[in-house]
Design an enzyme around this catalytic site. Structure first.
Site, PDB file in Angstrom:
ATOM      1  N   LYS A  58       6.374  12.812  24.246  1.00  0.00           N
ATOM      2  CA  LYS A  58       5.957  12.122  25.101  1.00  0.00           C
ATOM      3  C   LYS A  58       6.670  12.352  26.502  1.00  0.00           C
ATOM      4  O   LYS A  58       6.381  12.669  27.751  1.00  0.00           O
ATOM      5  CB  LYS A  58       6.128  10.705  25.115  1.00  0.00           C
ATOM      6  CG  LYS A  58       4.814   9.934  24.045  1.00  0.00           C
ATOM      7  CD  LYS A  58       5.353   8.923  23.316  1.00  0.00           C
ATOM      8  CE  LYS A  58       4.291   8.235  22.545  1.00  0.00           C
ATOM      9  NZ  LYS A  58       4.587   6.945  21.664  1.00  0.00           N
ATOM     10  N   GLN A 102       9.517   2.739  21.354  1.00  0.00           N
ATOM     11  CA  GLN A 102       8.856   3.587  20.258  1.00  0.00           C
ATOM     12  C   GLN A 102       8.688   2.627  18.953  1.00  0.00           C
ATOM     13  O   GLN A 102       9.874   2.013  18.270  1.00  0.00           O
ATOM     14  CB  GLN A 102       9.511   4.766  19.751  1.00  0.00           C
ATOM     15  CG  GLN A 102       8.912   5.500  18.815  1.00  0.00           C
ATOM     16  CD  GLN A 102       7.462   5.945  19.089  1.00  0.00           C
ATOM     17  OE1 GLN A 102       7.244   6.611  20.234  1.00  0.00           O
ATOM     18  NE2 GLN A 102       6.650   6.034  18.271  1.00  0.00           N
ATOM     19  N   ASP A 125       2.956   0.681  28.076  1.00  0.00           N
ATOM     20  CA  ASP A 125       2.226   0.756  26.923  1.00  0.00           C
ATOM     21  C   ASP A 125       1.478  -0.615  26.283  1.00  0.00           C
ATOM     22  O   ASP A 125       0.789  -0.585  25.213  1.00  0.00           O
ATOM     23  CB  ASP A 125       3.404   0.959  25.876  1.00  0.00           C
ATOM     24  CG  ASP A 125       3.022   1.618  24.572  1.00  0.00           C
ATOM     25  OD1 ASP A 125       1.920   2.142  24.636  1.00  0.00           O
ATOM     26  OD2 ASP A 125       3.709   1.572  23.398  1.00  0.00           O
TER      27      ASP A 125
END
Length: 286
Positions: A58, A102, A125
């Protein structure tokens, strides 16, 4: 001799490249107009090999798109309070426009508390309760990246959703549930299935659009795919295997996502696009 049918592949890699190209141009415009490049902060707890790889990937994609990245690495032993504190600092930092925690973070951590420490305008996200509520109500906000990527793929291939029966196999808070809300918002009739669903194959056979997001390799066999159905495989298991048995499903579906190269690239593309959108909003770039 009977003709054999093979589904058309839904190329997520190609569509993702177009989205990233557009986001890169928008990021450069923001940098030129404000002197500030969009910045995504990534937070990683521990050193799980898969998570480390995902974060590195990413960050590399960010660099190629002209998006700065800031990485916060925390030990696996970190507690909920310290993780929340680290995320809160990023939420309050005007130099950070998007935050990615994450997943997973470890069983000893209250993951929901950590997610909720992300400021809503930096939740690129789409993992907070506020973002999910906005998705469910059809209000402005950041959508969980994988479901948003799936919707873009469906649109790219002209899949009509109104009135269709969409079956979602999986109910995670960042994939199955928001995906169902997005499909419902497009006037599909949505059925959620999961590990305790009785006679799952019979429900799968009814699906005009099937979304597999259960995290079990080849969990859904091709014999259970309705002929002509659209199959979205959001699973990614060891050995580049999805949640659908691709080899048998492709002989019945009309459209199908490959693994890899289908849903995965779209997730990262949407993450970058939403980071740029967040920066534009925070920096008052219209």
């Amino acid at each position: 001799m009977a003709q054999t049918h093979t589904a058309r592949l839904m190329d997520g890699t190609r569509l993702a490249a177009r989205i990233i190209e557009t986001s890169s141009a928008a990021a450069e415009d923001i940098r030129r107009r404000t002197g500030t490049a969009p910045c995504l902060a990534t937070v990683l707890v521990g050193e799980d090999p898969a998570s480390v790889t995902y974060v590195q990937m990413k960050r590399a994609r960010c660099a190629k798109a002209g998006i700065q990245s800031r990485h916060v690495a925390l030990p696996a032993s970190v507690g909920t309070a310290d993780l929340v504190h680290a995320i809160t600092e990023l939420s309050q930092d005007p130099g950070v426009h998007g935050i990615l925690l994450q997943h997973p973070v470890g069983p000893h951590i209250d993951e929901r508390a950590a997610f909720e420490a992300i400021a809503p305008d930096k939740d690129v996200d789409g993992v907070t309760m506020r973002s999910f509520a906005a998705t469910a109500f059809g209000l402005p906000g950041f959508v969980s990246c994988t479901p948003a990527g799936i919707m873009r793929l469906l649109d790219e291939y002209g899949v009509e959703l109104a009135g269709k029966h969409a079956v979602v196999v999986g109910r995670s808070a960042i994939l199955g549930k928001p995906a169902g809300m997005l499909l419902l918002g497009r006037n599909a009739t949505v059925t959620y299935c999961h590990s305790r669903t009785a006679d799952l194959p019979s429900i799968v056979r009814q699906a005009d659009v099937l979304l597999a997001a259960v995290g079990r390799p080849r969990f859904i066999g091709g014999r259970d795919i309705k002929p002509g159905a659209v199959v979205i495989d959001a699973g990614y298991n060891p050995g580049n295997v999805g949640d659908v048995d691709f080899e048998t499903a492709k002989d019945r579906a009309s459209l199908i996502t490959p693994v890899p190269g289908g849903v995965g690239p779209m997730t990262i593309a949407v993450l970058l696009a939403q980071t740029v959108q967040a920066a534009a909003h925070q920096l008052n770039v219209t």
